[in-house]
Write a protein that holds these residues in place. Structure first.
Motif, PDB file in Angstrom:
ATOM      1  N   PHE A  70       0.813  -1.229   0.000  1.00 10.67           N
ATOM      2  CA  PHE A  70       0.000   0.000   0.000  1.00 10.67           C
ATOM      3  C   PHE A  70       0.846   1.279   0.000  1.00 10.67           C
ATOM      4  N   THR A  71       2.152   1.123  -0.155  1.00 12.19           N
ATOM      5  CA  THR A  71       3.011   2.320  -0.184  1.00 12.19           C
ATOM      6  C   THR A  71       3.519   2.534  -1.609  1.00 12.19           C
ATOM      7  N   THR A  72       4.040   3.752  -1.816  1.00  9.56           N
ATOM      8  CA  THR A  72       4.691   3.999  -3.093  1.00  9.56           C
ATOM      9  C   THR A  72       5.897   3.050  -3.213  1.00  9.56           C
ATOM     10  N   PRO A  73       6.259   2.480  -4.346  1.00  6.85           N
ATOM     11  CA  PRO A  73       5.693   2.748  -5.685  1.00  6.85           C
ATOM     12  C   PRO A  73       4.501   1.855  -6.048  1.00  6.85           C
ATOM     13  N   ASN A  74       4.112   0.953  -5.119  1.00  5.86           N
ATOM     14  CA  ASN A  74       2.978   0.073  -5.455  1.00  5.86           C
ATOM     15  C   ASN A  74       1.662   0.855  -5.546  1.00  5.86           C
ATOM     16  N   VAL A  75       1.578   1.894  -4.755  1.00  5.46           N
ATOM     17  CA  VAL A  75       0.437   2.812  -4.851  1.00  5.46           C
ATOM     18  C   VAL A  75       1.008   4.183  -5.203  1.00  5.46           C
ATOM     19  N   SER A  76       0.489   4.759  -6.247  1.00  7.25           N
ATOM     20  CA  SER A  76       1.055   6.033  -6.675  1.00  7.25           C
ATOM     21  C   SER A  76       0.056   7.177  -6.491  1.00  7.25           C
ATOM     22  N   VAL A  77       0.473   8.143  -5.686  1.00  7.39           N
ATOM     23  CA  VAL A  77      -0.263   9.412  -5.578  1.00  7.39           C
ATOM     24  C   VAL A  77       0.760  10.473  -5.963  1.00  7.39           C
ATOM     25  N   THR A  78       0.674  10.882  -7.194  1.00  4.43           N
ATOM     26  CA  THR A  78       1.769  11.701  -7.725  1.00  4.43           C
ATOM     27  C   THR A  78       1.778  13.116  -7.147  1.00  4.43           C
ATOM     28  N   LEU A  79       2.984  13.617  -7.007  1.00  3.79           N
ATOM     29  CA  LEU A  79       3.168  14.973  -6.495  1.00  3.79           C
ATOM     30  C   LEU A  79       3.168  15.960  -7.658  1.00  3.79           C
ATOM     31  N   ASP A  80       3.888  15.570  -8.708  1.00  4.62           N
ATOM     32  CA  ASP A  80       4.060  16.495  -9.843  1.00  4.62           C
ATOM     33  C   ASP A  80       4.080  15.771 -11.191  1.00  4.62           C
ATOM     34  N   GLY A  81       3.637  14.547 -11.202  1.00  5.03           N
ATOM     35  CA  GLY A  81       3.653  13.780 -12.453  1.00  5.03           C
ATOM     36  C   GLY A  81       4.851  12.863 -12.562  1.00  5.03           C
ATOM     37  N   SER A  82       5.888  13.143 -11.751  1.00  4.46           N
ATOM     38  CA  SER A  82       7.075  12.290 -11.845  1.00  4.46           C
ATOM     39  C   SER A  82       7.442  11.674 -10.489  1.00  4.46           C
ATOM     40  N   LYS A  83       7.126  12.380  -9.429  1.00  2.00           N
ATOM     41  CA  LYS A  83       7.503  11.928  -8.093  1.00  2.00           C
ATOM     42  C   LYS A  83       6.239  11.673  -7.273  1.00  2.00           C
ATOM     43  N   ASP A  84       6.264  10.590  -6.469  1.00  2.00           N
ATOM     44  CA  ASP A  84       5.093  10.297  -5.640  1.00  2.00           C
ATOM     45  C   ASP A  84       5.137  11.078  -4.328  1.00  2.00           C
ATOM     46  N   PHE A  85       3.958  11.382  -3.836  1.00  2.00           N
ATOM     47  CA  PHE A  85       3.847  12.037  -2.527  1.00  2.00           C
ATOM     48  C   PHE A  85       4.041  10.987  -1.431  1.00  2.00           C
ATOM     49  N   THR A  86       4.803  11.323  -0.434  1.00  2.00           N
ATOM     50  CA  THR A  86       4.917  10.463   0.762  1.00  2.00           C
ATOM     51  C   THR A  86       4.857  11.350   1.997  1.00  2.00           C
ATOM     52  N   PHE A  87       4.473  10.749   3.094  1.00  4.18           N
ATOM     53  CA  PHE A  87       4.435  11.513   4.344  1.00  4.18           C
ATOM     54  C   PHE A  87       4.698  10.588   5.532  1.00  4.18           C
ATOM     55  N   ASP A  88       5.769  10.861   6.233  1.00  7.07           N
ATOM     56  CA  ASP A  88       6.084  10.142   7.471  1.00  7.07           C
ATOM     57  C   ASP A  88       5.666  11.011   8.644  1.00  7.07           C
ATOM     58  N   LYS A  89       4.875  10.460   9.521  1.00 10.81           N
ATOM     59  CA  LYS A  89       4.437  11.226  10.708  1.00 10.81           C
ATOM     60  C   LYS A  89       5.523  11.104  11.777  1.00 10.81           C
ATOM     61  N   GLU A  90       6.219  12.206  12.017  1.00  6.90           N
ATOM     62  CA  GLU A  90       7.384  12.153  12.912  1.00  6.90           C
ATOM     63  C   GLU A  90       7.121  12.864  14.235  1.00  6.90           C
ATOM     64  N   PHE A  91       7.649  12.279  15.281  1.00  2.83           N
ATOM     65  CA  PHE A  91       7.489  12.847  16.623  1.00  2.83           C
ATOM     66  C   PHE A  91       8.786  13.541  17.044  1.00  2.83           C
ATOM     67  N   PHE A  92       8.634  14.698  17.654  1.00  2.00           N
ATOM     68  CA  PHE A  92       9.838  15.440  18.071  1.00  2.00           C
ATOM     69  C   PHE A  92       9.531  16.307  19.287  1.00  2.00           C
ATOM     70  N   PHE A  93      10.606  16.754  19.911  1.00  2.65           N
ATOM     71  CA  PHE A  93      10.476  17.611  21.099  1.00  2.65           C
ATOM     72  C   PHE A  93      10.294  19.071  20.685  1.00  2.65           C
ATOM     73  N   LEU A  94       9.600  19.808  21.552  1.00  2.00           N
ATOM     74  CA  LEU A  94       9.538  21.266  21.433  1.00  2.00           C
ATOM     75  C   LEU A  94       9.874  21.843  22.809  1.00  2.00           C
ATOM     76  N   PHE A  95      10.652  22.914  22.814  1.00  2.00           N
ATOM     77  CA  PHE A  95      11.040  23.542  24.076  1.00  2.00           C
ATOM     78  C   PHE A  95      10.644  25.018  24.060  1.00  2.00           C
ATOM     79  N   ASN A  96      10.486  25.577  25.252  1.00  2.00           N
ATOM     80  CA  ASN A  96      10.255  27.024  25.377  1.00  2.00           C
ATOM     81  C   ASN A  96      11.453  27.761  24.771  1.00  2.00           C
ATOM     82  N   LYS A  97      11.150  28.852  24.090  1.00  2.00           N
ATOM     83  CA  LYS A  97      12.196  29.585  23.376  1.00  2.00           C
ATOM     84  C   LYS A  97      13.298  30.096  24.311  1.00  2.00           C
ATOM     85  N   ASP A  98      12.912  30.399  25.552  1.00  2.00           N
ATOM     86  CA  ASP A  98      13.898  30.947  26.492  1.00  2.00           C
ATOM     87  C   ASP A  98      14.474  29.892  27.433  1.00  2.00           C
ATOM     88  N   MET A  99      14.210  28.652  27.158  1.00  2.00           N
ATOM     89  CA  MET A  99      14.752  27.590  28.036  1.00  2.00           C
ATOM     90  C   MET A  99      16.281  27.554  27.896  1.00  2.00           C
TER      91      MET A  99
END
Lengths: 348, 497
Positions: free
Chosen positions: A258-287
């Protein structure tokens, strides 16, 4: 008296010597840290992943780290209020996608906070149809829209749930200009609401996840609840890092179908769109930068030891530690890439 | 055999401890079963799945049950689902029947809990299949049905309706929640309050302000003599006898079934269960005029329904992976933390965990009953504490509860104060608090289901034509409205005579 003063001075010196590492450590990081997350759910991936990281961090630094599922609005407010390092945050791509989609309460995280290290990817962001739907694949969905059929996609507006919808609409626009109007959003809330819309026949496609929807894909087609995966937005190389047994009764190899290239949702006709949901930290700006560095270093050592990766993979997360400086640059570039997708179709 | 290896002394100790802690949480105004489960959730990491669930399910049952204590003794609902318990429970306390009311409530809670547990164990997958027949439209109609009882709970029909609509109006303050399908835009919020009112007024500070603080303000205005206690009559009063349940079988069964049924519908909310059960009992009663004045049947209906919710809310959780209420939404975290998928195959794939959960729920209900029955004698004495000592303690508990409900937001304390003053003024100008709070609780769900129904179908006629369930709900709504009008007319007639 002199002897007494000497004894007191010696005792004070010894006490200072013994106490200094404790004080130094305490000065770097508070002994109790509140880790707020951008989700109110304790059953979702953000809580699960944050709990894994919090436990490892607490053990490594010998401090208490408590995960609070307060939701994005309250989490950002709590983070803004506290520059002492007692409140830190873990969230995912929603934090900048919300800003790109213009959702209220989402400031530019790169301007207003310190973007910290990444810790994991959830490769499970998925799109599904009813098992007995005439549309059995993403190709069928795109073809239906091209043929003038209205395709209703259940999403939660303004974030991770919508980015795949935007990409689908963009793909139809690229391949069949004008037909993108046939891809219409059904804005809803929780996963339960999205599932219900499919059960009722109010949505043709729903956004879901491998974790939440896999069991529904195992049901017989005559069951009103039965669903079928048609697209996983994650990159192929991300899913390839998952354990071979995959999730539930669906193996990694089956998921790769179910992922590219077996499933194609094109971004611009040549490249497929992909999206990895990534987790990351956020800190107070003045920390204090030293406090951030202490967390970053601890995470580096935790990931170098290798145990956390096993825990994350067992829960269908892909470990993805990137040090703070690298993560900030990487996520900024990622944000800019998705800005183009959103600008291209302007779904709002 | 595998099940027996799980049923260790530790398992039973954790259920018992969870139930006792849950009762304490439920009994403190502002602290809820949801909060108790959330606080203890990380412990499931170290306890393992079955032991962790034993603790959390104990907290769940105890937390829901504990809410009846302040509702009956102090007129402050410990949890939102205890609102209707105050309507007759507190008048019973004022009549010197606090201990009796507590025993009636606890016994009803046990019966409601066991009823829903049996439904969960025997029919979970079938009930889940029935639950998914309820779309936005049917859920809106259930909420609408619950809203029609506003008038029935009021001493004046028009004032009750007005108070209810005012509650709905105030509940819509804040953003149209994007996480429920809204557009995230703010409504009805002055610019200087946007930061604080983004999520609107929090329910629990509103609740304890209206019930707790307002009561104290009213008492303060009347003044109190030193040493004067809450109940003018000696505790003990009429003794509790099981014969009180004679003739209440239908009430118990119907209210437990309503609680279980509302529990299996995700998103409808626990408060709707006790409101519906209470109003149905009043509608069917031969003496509806006694309700609100210390009628035991009211306490029975409310308490059997809110404990009936516990098993019901687990049906969609364990059969669909969808939490039935706010507490089971936290409970699902215990599974995800252990990497266990919860969905339509959960029960079949995890028979041992399933059985362990049923046993934990059964034990929790029994422990809840025993602990509360033995504690009642001491709990009931709270009404003998002089008001000049009791009220400052209640006030402190209200403030602490309001402050902690959203993990330390000071605006929630201001909300408590604002709604305390509002409750006091409402008493002065004879607004009805019960319909107001029902409107406030159900308003956001009514809005979202109504708007989403129209977005999906684009026509009002769909509310009548969607399904036979919708048709049945309209019949119930019509009966409820007709009953309210009939009672109001009778009352007017009697007063005129």
């Amino acid at each position: 008296m002199t002897g007494l003063f000497k004894s007191i001075a010696a005792a004070a010196g010894f006490a200072a010597m013994v106490a200094s590492p404790v004080l130094a450590s305490a000065a770097d990081l508070p002994s109790n840290i509140r880790l707020v997350i951008g989700s109110k759910s304790t059953g979702g991936d953000t809580y699960q992943n944050s709990a894994i990281v919090a436990e490892a961090l607490a053990k490594k630094l010998d401090i208490n780290v408590k995960v609070d599922a307060v939701g994005s609005s309250e989490a950002f407010k709590a983070l803004q209020r506290d520059s002492r390092g007692t409140t830190i945050m873990i969230f995912h791509d929603q934090s900048y996608l919300g800003n790109l989609y213009g959702v209220r309460g989402y400031d530019d995280i790169f301007d207003n906070y310190v973007v910290g290290p990444t810790v994991a990817i959830n490769p499970g962001n998925a799109y599904l149809v009813a098992k007995n739907s005439p549309m059995q694949s993403m190709e069928d969905v795109i073809a239906a829209a091209a043929a003038g059929q209205r395709v209703r996609v259940a999403i939660q507006a303004g974030g991770v749930s919508e980015i795949g919808f935007s990409a689908l609409k963009n793909a139809v626009k690229v391949t069949h200009p004008g037909a993108e109007e046939n891809i219409v959003p059904v804005n809803t809330g929780s996963q339960a609401d999205k599932n219900q819309l499919m059960f009722d026949g109010q949505a043709d496609v729903i956004n879901g996840s491998v974790q939440a929807n896999e069991q529904f894909t195992q049901l017989d087609a005559d069951d009103q609840k039965a669903m079928r995966f048609i697209w996983l937005t994650a990159r192929e190389e991300t899913i390839e890092q998952a354990n071979p047994e995959g999730m539930g009764d669906t193996t990694r190899d089956e998921l790769l179908a179910f992922t590219t290239p077996n499933v194609s949702v094109t971004l611009d006709g040549s490249k497929d769109f992909t999206f990895d949901k990534e987790f990351f930290f956020l800190f107070n700006k003045d920390m204090d930068a030293e406090q951030i560095a202490a967390i970053d270093t601890a995470l580096k050592e935790i990931y170098a030891a290798g145990d956390i990766q096993k825990t994350q993979k067992a829960s269908f997360f892909i470990p993805n530690y990137k040090p703070q400086a690298e993560a900030a640059t990487y996520l900024k570039a990622k944000r800019d890439e998705y800005r183009h997708v959103i600008d291209a179709i302007s779904t709002k | 055999m595998e099940l027996l290896s799980i049923l260790t002394p530790m398992f039973f100790t954790l259920v018992t401890a969870g139930t006792v802690i849950g009762i304490i949480f439920g009994a403190i105004p502002g602290m809820t079963a949801t909060m108790a489960v959330a606080v203890c959730l990380p412990l499931t990491y170290s306890l393992g799945l079955e032991n962790g669930l034993a603790l959390l399910l104990g907290l769940y049952v105890g937390g829901i049950s504990g809410g009846l204590v302040p509702a009956i003794l102090l007129n402050i609902p410990g949890t939102p689902s205890s609102i209707t318990t105050t309507l007759d429970g507190y008048p019973m306390t004022q009549n010197g029947e606090g201990e009796r009311a507590l025993k009636i409530g606890i016994t009803s809670s046990l019966i409601g809990g066991l009823f829903s547990l049996a439904a969960l164990y025997l029919f979970a997958p079938a009930l889940a299949d029935f639950a998914i027949k309820f779309s936005y439209i049917e859920k809106f109609l259930i909420i609408f049905f619950a809203l029609t009882v506003m008038a029935a709970l009021s001493s004046s029909l028009l004032v009750g309706i007005f108070s209810g609509f005012l509650g709905i109006f105030i509940s819509l303050i804040g953003a149209y929640d994007i996480s429920r399908g809204g557009n995230g835009e703010l409504r009805l919020v002055p610019e200087f309050l946007e930061y604080y009112l983004e999520s609107g007024f929090s329910l629990l500070p509103v609740l304890i302000g209206l019930f707790g603080l307002a009561t104290i303000l009213i008492e303060a205005e009347q003044g109190m003599k030193e040493g004067q206690s809450l109940s003018g009559v000696k505790i003990g009063g009429k003794p509790f006898k099981l014969s009180i349940f004679k003739g209440q079988f239908v009430n118990l069964f119907r209210s437990s079934a309503i609680g279980t049924f509302v529990g299996i519908l995700p998103g409808v909310g626990g408060s709707a269960a006790s409101i519906l059960a209470y109003s149905q009992e009043k509608n069917f009663s031969k003496t509806p005029e006694k309700f609100g004045k210390g009628e035991p049947a009211g306490v029975i209906a409310s308490e059997s329904a809110n404990n009936g919710l516990t098993g019901g809310a687990l049906v969609p959780l364990l059969s669909l992976g969808i939490p039935g209420d706010s507490t089971t939404a936290i409970l699902i975290g215990a599974f995800t933390l252990q990497g266990i998928q919860v969905g339509p195959l959960f029960i079949g794939n995890n028979p041992v965990t399933w059985d362990a959960m049923i046993i934990a729920m059964l034990v929790a209900n029994i422990v809840m009953f025993l602990v509360m029955v033995f504690a009642i004698r001491h709990l009931a004495k709270v009404v003998t504490v002089p008001k000049n000592i009791l009220f400052p303690i209640i006030l402190m508990m209200c403030v602490v509860g309001a402050y902690t409900i959203n993990y330390g937001v000071m605006f929630d304390v201001w909300t408590l104060l604002i709604f305390g003053l509002f409750g006091y003024l409402a008493h002065k100008i004879r607004l009805e608090i019960a319909p107001f709070i029902i409107g406030f609780i159900l308003g956001p769900s009514a809005e979202i289901y109504f708007v989403k129904s129209l977005e999906s179908f684009g026509t009002f006629s769909i509310f009548f034509t969607k399904s036979w369930i919708a048709g049945l709900l309209w019949v119930l709504i019509a009966i409820s409205i007709a009953f309210s009008i009939s009672v109001a007319r009778k009352k007017n007639k009697t007063e005129n005579e």
